[in-house]
Design a protein around this motif. Structure first.
Motif, PDB file in Angstrom:
ATOM      1  N   LEU A 197       1.816   6.807  -6.729  1.00 45.56           N
ATOM      2  CA  LEU A 197       0.759   7.748  -7.046  1.00 45.56           C
ATOM      3  C   LEU A 197       1.213   9.181  -6.764  1.00 45.56           C
ATOM      4  N   TYR A 198       1.852   9.389  -5.647  1.00 45.18           N
ATOM      5  CA  TYR A 198       2.330  10.728  -5.256  1.00 45.18           C
ATOM      6  C   TYR A 198       3.431  11.203  -6.196  1.00 45.18           C
ATOM      7  N   LYS A 255       2.005  12.232  -9.562  1.00 47.52           N
ATOM      8  CA  LYS A 255       1.279  13.507  -9.502  1.00 47.52           C
ATOM      9  C   LYS A 255       2.267  14.668  -9.486  1.00 47.52           C
ATOM     10  N   ALA A 256       3.416  14.479  -8.879  1.00 50.50           N
ATOM     11  CA  ALA A 256       4.394  15.556  -8.759  1.00 50.50           C
ATOM     12  C   ALA A 256       5.020  15.881 -10.100  1.00 50.50           C
ATOM     13  N   GLU A 257       5.044  14.920 -11.011  1.00 50.92           N
ATOM     14  CA  GLU A 257       5.697  15.144 -12.318  1.00 50.92           C
ATOM     15  C   GLU A 257       4.861  15.941 -13.249  1.00 50.92           C
ATOM     16  N   GLU A 274       0.835  -1.197   0.000  1.00 51.77           N
ATOM     17  CA  GLU A 274       0.000   0.000   0.000  1.00 51.77           C
ATOM     18  C   GLU A 274       0.879   1.260   0.000  1.00 51.77           C
ATOM     19  N   LEU A 275       1.941   1.244   0.803  1.00 50.18           N
ATOM     20  CA  LEU A 275       2.856   2.375   0.853  1.00 50.18           C
ATOM     21  C   LEU A 275       3.517   2.604  -0.510  1.00 50.18           C
ATOM     22  N   LYS A 276       3.927   1.506  -1.152  1.00 49.26           N
ATOM     23  CA  LYS A 276       4.544   1.593  -2.481  1.00 49.26           C
ATOM     24  C   LYS A 276       3.575   2.209  -3.491  1.00 49.26           C
TER      25      LYS A 276
END
Length: 102
Positions: free
Chosen positions: A96-97, A100-102, A89-91
């Motif tokens: 996902l994070y 989104k940052a890119e 889940e952390l991976k």
């Protein structure tokens, strides 16, 4: 002050009415009536009983320990699965994070 003569309590201490025949002595403990052989047999019987109880207690202790270890192993398996799920889940959240940052 005058003492009443008929007011004696019912719990008076009385002397024993029966006495032992002359020459008969009450034994202090039952062990004094046994011969050395009977005392040795009694000691052997007590030892065997003690050893039997000890074996039963040891068997019960081993059974409880086995059950305890089994519960711990089950808990380890559950926690390992939970840890694996949380890592995945952390991976996924990191991916996902990062996307989104890119």
């Amino acid at each position: 002050m005058e003492a009443a003569t008929g007011d004696m309590p019912a719990y008076q201490i009385r002397t024993p009415t029966t006495t032992l025949p002359q020459g008969v002595v009450m034994a202090a403990s039952p062990g004094t009536l046994h011969s050395p052989q009977q005392m040795a047999e009694e000691a052997t019987r007590k030892r065997e009983l003690r050893l039997l109880k000890n074996r039963e207690a040891a068997r019960e202790c081993r059974r409880k320990k086995k059950e305890y270890v089994k519960c711990l192993e089950n808990r380890v398996a559950v926690l390992e699965n939970q840890n694996k799920t949380l890592i995945e889940e952390l991976k996924a959240l990191k991916d996902l994070y990062c996307h989104k940052a890119e």
